[in-house]
Design an enzyme around this catalytic site. Structure first.
Site, mmCIF file in Angstrom:
data_model
loop_
_atom_site.group_PDB
_atom_site.id
_atom_site.type_symbol
_atom_site.label_atom_id
_atom_site.label_comp_id
_atom_site.label_asym_id
_atom_site.label_seq_id
_atom_site.Cartn_x
_atom_site.Cartn_y
_atom_site.Cartn_z
ATOM 1 N N ASN A 237 0.907 -1.155 0.000
ATOM 2 C CA ASN A 237 0.000 0.000 0.000
ATOM 3 C C ASN A 237 0.943 1.201 0.000
ATOM 4 O O ASN A 237 1.232 1.787 1.039
ATOM 5 C CB ASN A 237 -0.895 -0.014 1.233
ATOM 6 C CG ASN A 237 -1.787 -1.239 1.247
ATOM 7 O OD1 ASN A 237 -2.359 -1.614 0.221
ATOM 8 N ND2 ASN A 237 -1.883 -1.895 2.389
ATOM 9 N N LYS A 314 0.918 -3.284 -6.116
ATOM 10 C CA LYS A 314 -0.447 -3.677 -5.750
ATOM 11 C C LYS A 314 -1.355 -2.674 -6.440
ATOM 12 O O LYS A 314 -1.365 -1.496 -6.093
ATOM 13 C CB LYS A 314 -0.606 -3.602 -4.233
ATOM 14 C CG LYS A 314 -2.041 -3.794 -3.734
ATOM 15 C CD LYS A 314 -2.094 -3.789 -2.203
ATOM 16 C CE LYS A 314 -3.500 -3.946 -1.678
ATOM 17 N NZ LYS A 314 -3.538 -4.037 -0.202
ATOM 18 N N GLU A 318 -8.111 -3.396 -3.003
ATOM 19 C CA GLU A 318 -8.377 -2.788 -1.698
ATOM 20 C C GLU A 318 -8.177 -1.276 -1.711
ATOM 21 O O GLU A 318 -7.520 -0.702 -0.851
ATOM 22 C CB GLU A 318 -7.492 -3.431 -0.622
ATOM 23 C CG GLU A 318 -7.748 -4.920 -0.478
ATOM 24 C CD GLU A 318 -7.016 -5.568 0.689
ATOM 25 O OE1 GLU A 318 -5.914 -5.115 1.035
ATOM 26 O OE2 GLU A 318 -7.576 -6.532 1.236
ATOM 27 N N LYS A 386 -0.720 -14.870 -4.260
ATOM 28 C CA LYS A 386 -0.753 -15.420 -2.896
ATOM 29 C C LYS A 386 -1.024 -16.919 -2.956
ATOM 30 O O LYS A 386 -1.694 -17.395 -3.868
ATOM 31 C CB LYS A 386 -1.830 -14.726 -2.061
ATOM 32 C CG LYS A 386 -1.478 -13.295 -1.680
ATOM 33 C CD LYS A 386 -2.461 -12.726 -0.659
ATOM 34 C CE LYS A 386 -2.106 -11.275 -0.350
ATOM 35 N NZ LYS A 386 -2.974 -10.662 0.671
ATOM 36 N N ASP A 391 -6.812 -15.092 1.133
ATOM 37 C CA ASP A 391 -5.886 -14.142 1.743
ATOM 38 C C ASP A 391 -5.140 -14.739 2.930
ATOM 39 O O ASP A 391 -5.438 -14.386 4.064
ATOM 40 C CB ASP A 391 -6.669 -12.898 2.181
ATOM 41 C CG ASP A 391 -5.755 -11.803 2.703
ATOM 42 O OD1 ASP A 391 -4.535 -11.921 2.533
ATOM 43 O OD2 ASP A 391 -6.273 -10.829 3.280
ATOM 44 N N GLU A 413 3.438 -15.873 -3.407
ATOM 45 C CA GLU A 413 3.652 -14.987 -2.262
ATOM 46 C C GLU A 413 3.131 -15.689 -1.018
ATOM 47 O O GLU A 413 1.970 -16.098 -0.964
ATOM 48 C CB GLU A 413 2.901 -13.662 -2.476
ATOM 49 C CG GLU A 413 3.030 -12.698 -1.311
ATOM 50 C CD GLU A 413 2.275 -11.377 -1.537
ATOM 51 O OE1 GLU A 413 2.445 -10.743 -2.593
ATOM 52 O OE2 GLU A 413 1.493 -10.986 -0.647
ATOM 53 N N GLU A 419 -0.425 -12.568 10.464
ATOM 54 C CA GLU A 419 -1.630 -11.746 10.435
ATOM 55 C C GLU A 419 -2.872 -12.530 10.852
ATOM 56 O O GLU A 419 -3.717 -12.024 11.584
ATOM 57 C CB GLU A 419 -1.828 -11.183 9.014
ATOM 58 C CG GLU A 419 -3.151 -10.476 8.861
ATOM 59 C CD GLU A 419 -3.360 -9.872 7.477
ATOM 60 O OE1 GLU A 419 -2.467 -9.977 6.619
ATOM 61 O OE2 GLU A 419 -4.439 -9.290 7.267
ATOM 62 N N HIS A 547 -11.968 -17.138 7.427
ATOM 63 C CA HIS A 547 -12.171 -15.710 7.645
ATOM 64 C C HIS A 547 -13.258 -15.378 8.671
ATOM 65 O O HIS A 547 -14.132 -14.555 8.423
ATOM 66 C CB HIS A 547 -12.492 -15.017 6.315
ATOM 67 C CG HIS A 547 -11.854 -13.659 6.215
ATOM 68 N ND1 HIS A 547 -12.160 -12.636 7.074
ATOM 69 C CD2 HIS A 547 -10.922 -13.153 5.374
ATOM 70 C CE1 HIS A 547 -11.448 -11.569 6.756
ATOM 71 N NE2 HIS A 547 -10.676 -11.861 5.738
HETATM 72 C C1 BDP Z 1 -4.383 -8.396 3.610
HETATM 73 C C2 BDP Z 1 -3.986 -7.477 4.711
HETATM 74 C C3 BDP Z 1 -3.724 -6.082 4.256
HETATM 75 C C4 BDP Z 1 -2.775 -6.107 3.067
HETATM 76 C C5 BDP Z 1 -3.328 -7.005 1.994
HETATM 77 C C6 BDP Z 1 -2.384 -7.190 0.827
HETATM 78 O O1 BDP Z 1 -5.023 -7.489 5.664
HETATM 79 O O2 BDP Z 1 -3.193 -5.365 5.330
HETATM 80 O O3 BDP Z 1 -2.577 -4.834 2.576
HETATM 81 O O4 BDP Z 1 -3.551 -8.285 2.512
HETATM 82 O O5 BDP Z 1 -1.784 -8.255 0.745
HETATM 83 O O6 BDP Z 1 -4.196 -9.683 4.094
HETATM 84 O O7 BDP Z 1 -2.246 -6.314 -0.006
#
Ligand code: BDP
Length: 728
Positions: A237, A314, A318, A386, A391, A413, A419, A547
């Site tokens: 981000n 990215k 999001e 990923k 996630d 990834e 987390e 989740h």
């Molecule tokens: C999610 C996280 C977030 C990350 C996002 C990502 O909650 O903080 O920015 O993945 O991988 O798991 O971009």
């Protein structure tokens, strides 16, 4: 005069206190976990110690690069620590028990050994360690084509010494299985770390470029020791300011420090940078001014860092900007950056973590979006996918993108930072998760098409290969918060180097290097590590549930969470879909049909509730509460069983650990012991919250054999609001 006596007493107790205090602080310095897996304490087995001292009486080392300097430093550190003796350098091999180190370019002796054929297969980073005759003298040789290979060879030798292996007759050749072995930091420029949990960011932006904190080198050294050769140091981000001269001057210093350790610098960039910092009114990837702007930036970055690796992006994810905002697709966006980087040998890691609240099934999106673009990306783009389609959940099936992109370089990834695994509070070794996904069978080209064979380029002949992991080191003395998070970082590096290693082998190495070779410790701890991931799955989201987290922080449970603004895909109910009839997400033909994204026969296996592995049942299916499981239990009973089993596994870990007191230093022993207590509490909270909540739908009892939940469901729901959990 009483005052004298009092004075004496005060002084005495003061001295005793000071002695005690200094002992304490010395102890703290010695075993606070800061040395991670590179402790280099004296070899404790006298037989091995004797062997190593005989094998390495002299060292002949040829080379002169900055990497070679680092190697010599490491050699001194390792030999001094492990053998208790400084290195004795000689100009040539004079007597048995010599360690000879060099490349054919730097050492005539190495070129005279007839190693050409072998070296040819080792590439730029590989190495060999071999015991052989050198001019009639029995020696150990570390040879490589480049100095970085030699450094990896030295680390390998020390790994073997740290784990007390027999080195007589050693013959070992190693080549990394993927080219780009990358760690990703989610560090912000204000030094917060997204999902970090181990202090603030390692990078002191305020004191760079002037002050070179010693931890920068230490960090590079740890990474090099496990073969990591690239780092992206800022959050995906991304703050656009990272591309300004102000920051590049600082990044340059870090790149210079990392370079001798073979680590290339990458930066995460914000797709909207042309608008945000470039003074343009668009960031449209097909706009000539935007393209020219990126070329200028790239040129500027290379003026600071001539071997700069490239960008991590990215985009359209999001809330992050991306090509969609300008009516373009991901290939347009990635190729624009790739074109700018290409003349310098730079590459783009383009993330495939995309999803959209409008979609009926979030996990379908990346596949639906990227598969039609297969073959449209430039050669210096790698899609960074990923491990699972959602996630980083405790368990997911592998992402169906692995195996669906024969013409697009694709890398994986992984997430080391915990987390979704209890932050830095829980013990959750990720080796088993990594192994599970790497060894997963995709059937992309028939049997044997594992994810590992896709990402190492074997199956589709990718021109660029890689593995990345999001890691969390921060300013905590032990780098990662929970001492065992170090093990997942270690496992990532080892697997990126050689994905055929097992989680168990890696755990064995790590424990021995990080704690002790005492088998009374090694064996039970290995057992704990190997069950820890499954324990985490069981007490959070067994049988394919996923989740069920409280919003935002992803720490505690909130299976009841049904509201998050306009984003149903950020709630828990979106995923479990429980009601009086049953539970689970129908991803078969009658539902979202995400099973079709997998190759046959997996699509049929996943699509059949009686054939899908039970650990993924509710991921792919919605089933009745009384659905019969292979154990003979109903689904409800099985779910309850798994949740309770999760807590029992944590108790088993606690019990094992408590028996190990005295076998390692007190400091780390006590730390882990306390954290396991936290973990048990959290596991109970997870179990009770989920079981009580799902019971409101199943209407079935918790079998009497189990202990009663600690609190009522209402209380657990209240707790979600009451407990303050920092987001980062
Ligand atoms: C999610 C996280 C977030 C990350 C996002 C990502 O909650 O903080 O920015 O993945 O991988 O798991 O971009």
């Amino acid at each position: 005069m009483p005052s004298r006596k009092i004075f004496r007493e005060i002084t005495l107790s003061g001295i005793i206190f000071l002695m005690f205090f200094s002992l304490q602080t010395e102890w703290a310095g010695a075993e606070d976990g800061h040395r991670m897996w590179l402790r280099y304490d004296l070899v404790s087995d006298p037989v091995q110690l004797h062997q190593y001292r005989n094998l390495f009486r002299d060292v002949v080392a040829h080379g002169s690069s900055p990497t070679f300097e680092v190697l010599l430093e490491e050699l001194e550190l390792g030999m001094k620590g492990l053998l208790g003796e400084s290195v004795r350098y000689r100009a040539s091999v004079e007597r048995p028990g010599t360690l000879l180190i060099g490349t054919p370019d730097s050492s005539d002796l190495i070129s005279s050994l007839g190693l050409e054929m072998k070296l040819r297969e080792l590439g730029p980073e590989g190495f060999l360690i071999e015991q052989m005759d050198v001019g009639g003298v029995n020696s150990t040789v570390i040879a490589a084509n480049r100095d970085i290979g030699l450094l990896y060879g030295v680390f390998e030798l020390f790994r073997r010494m740290q784990t007390e292996q027999d080195l007589v007759g050693i013959s070992h050749q190693a080549v990394p299985r993927v080219q780009h072995r990358v760690v990703n930091h989610w560090d912000n420029l204000d030094r917060t770390v997204e999902r970090g949990y181990a202090g603030i960011s390692l990078w002191e932006w305020g004191t760079l470029p002037e002050y070179h904190h010693p931890r920068y080198r230490e960090y590079a050294r740890f990474n090099a020791s496990i073969g990591v050769n690239a780092t992206a140091i800022n959050n995906v981000n991304a703050n656009p300011l990272i591309l300004t001269d102000h920051y590049l001057e600082k990044v340059k210093v870090l790149a210079d420090i990392f370079r001798p350790y073979g680590i290339r610098m990458f930066l995460s960039v914000n797709f909207d940078s042309p608008r945000r910092i470039g003074g343009l009114d668009t960031s449209d990837p097909l706009d000539p001014d935007v393209r020219a702007w990126w070329k200028e930036q790239v040129e500027n970055v290379y003026s600071y860092i001539p071997d700069f690796g490239g960008f991590l992006v990215k985009a359209d994810s999001e809330g992050q900007p991306g090509p969609h905002g300008y009516g373009r697709d991901h290939a347009d966006g990635a190729n624009m950056l790739a074109e700018a980087l290409e003349p310098y040998g730079g590459i783009v890691f383009w993330r495939a973590f995309v999803y959209d609240p409008e979609q009926s099934d979030r996990i379908r999106e990346a596949y639906d979006e990227f598969v039609p673009l297969d073959g449209k990306f430039m050669e210096n783009v790698i899609l960074q996918v990923k491990n699972g389609p959602l996630d980083f959940q405790p368990r997911e099936p592998f992402s169906p993108l692995f195996g669906a992109l024969p013409q697009t370089n694709t890398m994986i990834e992984l997430q080391v930072t915990q987390e979704y695994f209890g932050f830095a509070n829980h013990l959750a070794y990720q080796g088993p998760l990594f192994e599970e996904v790497l060894q997963a069978e995709t059937y992309a080209r028939g049997e044997g098409s594992t994810v590992a064979r896709i990402i190492d380029g074997d199956l589709f002949e990718y021109s660029q290969t890689g593995m990345a992991a999001v890691i969390n080191p921060g300013t905590e003395r032990n780098w990662t918060g929970h001492p065992f998070v170090q093990s997942s970082w270690y496992a990532f590096g080892r697997l990126a180097w050689d994905h055929s290693l097992t989680a168990e082998e890696i755990a064995d190495e790590w424990i021995r290097m990080t704690f002790t070779n005492d088998v009374r410790f090694v064996e039970p701890v290995k057992e704990m590590m190997l069950i820890s991931r499954e324990a985490g799955v069981n007490y959070r989201s067994p049988l394919g549930l996923t989740h069920l987290y409280a919003q935002g922080h992803h720490y505690g449970p909130a299976p009841w969470n049904a509201q998050h603004g306009s984003r149903p895909d950020w709630t828990a109910v979106y995923y479990h879909r429980a009601d009086e009839e049953g539970i689970g997400f129908d991803r078969t033909e009658t539902g979202s049909n995400a099973v079709e994204q997998y190759h046959s026969p997996l699509s049929e296996i996943f699509g059949d509730p009686n054939r899908v592995p039970e650990e993924l049942l509710l991921w792919f299916h919605r089933v009745d509460w009384d659905h019969e499981m292979s154990s003979g239990r109903t689904l409800w009973e099985e779910l309850v069983y798994k949740y309770y089993e999760g807590v029992e596994m944590v108790r088993q870990m606690q019990d094992s650990w408590n028996h190990l007191e005295g076998l390692i230093d007190e400091q780390r022993f006590d730390h882990v012991k306390a954290l396991l207590t936290v973990q048990e509490k959290d596991a109970i909270r997870w179990r009770d919250s989920c079981v009580l909540y799902f019971q409101t739908f199943s209407g079935m009892p918790i079998p009497e054999v189990y202990e009663l939940p600690k609190h009522s469901l209402e209380r657990y729901i209240e707790l979600e609001q009451e407990l303050y959990i920092p987001r980062f």
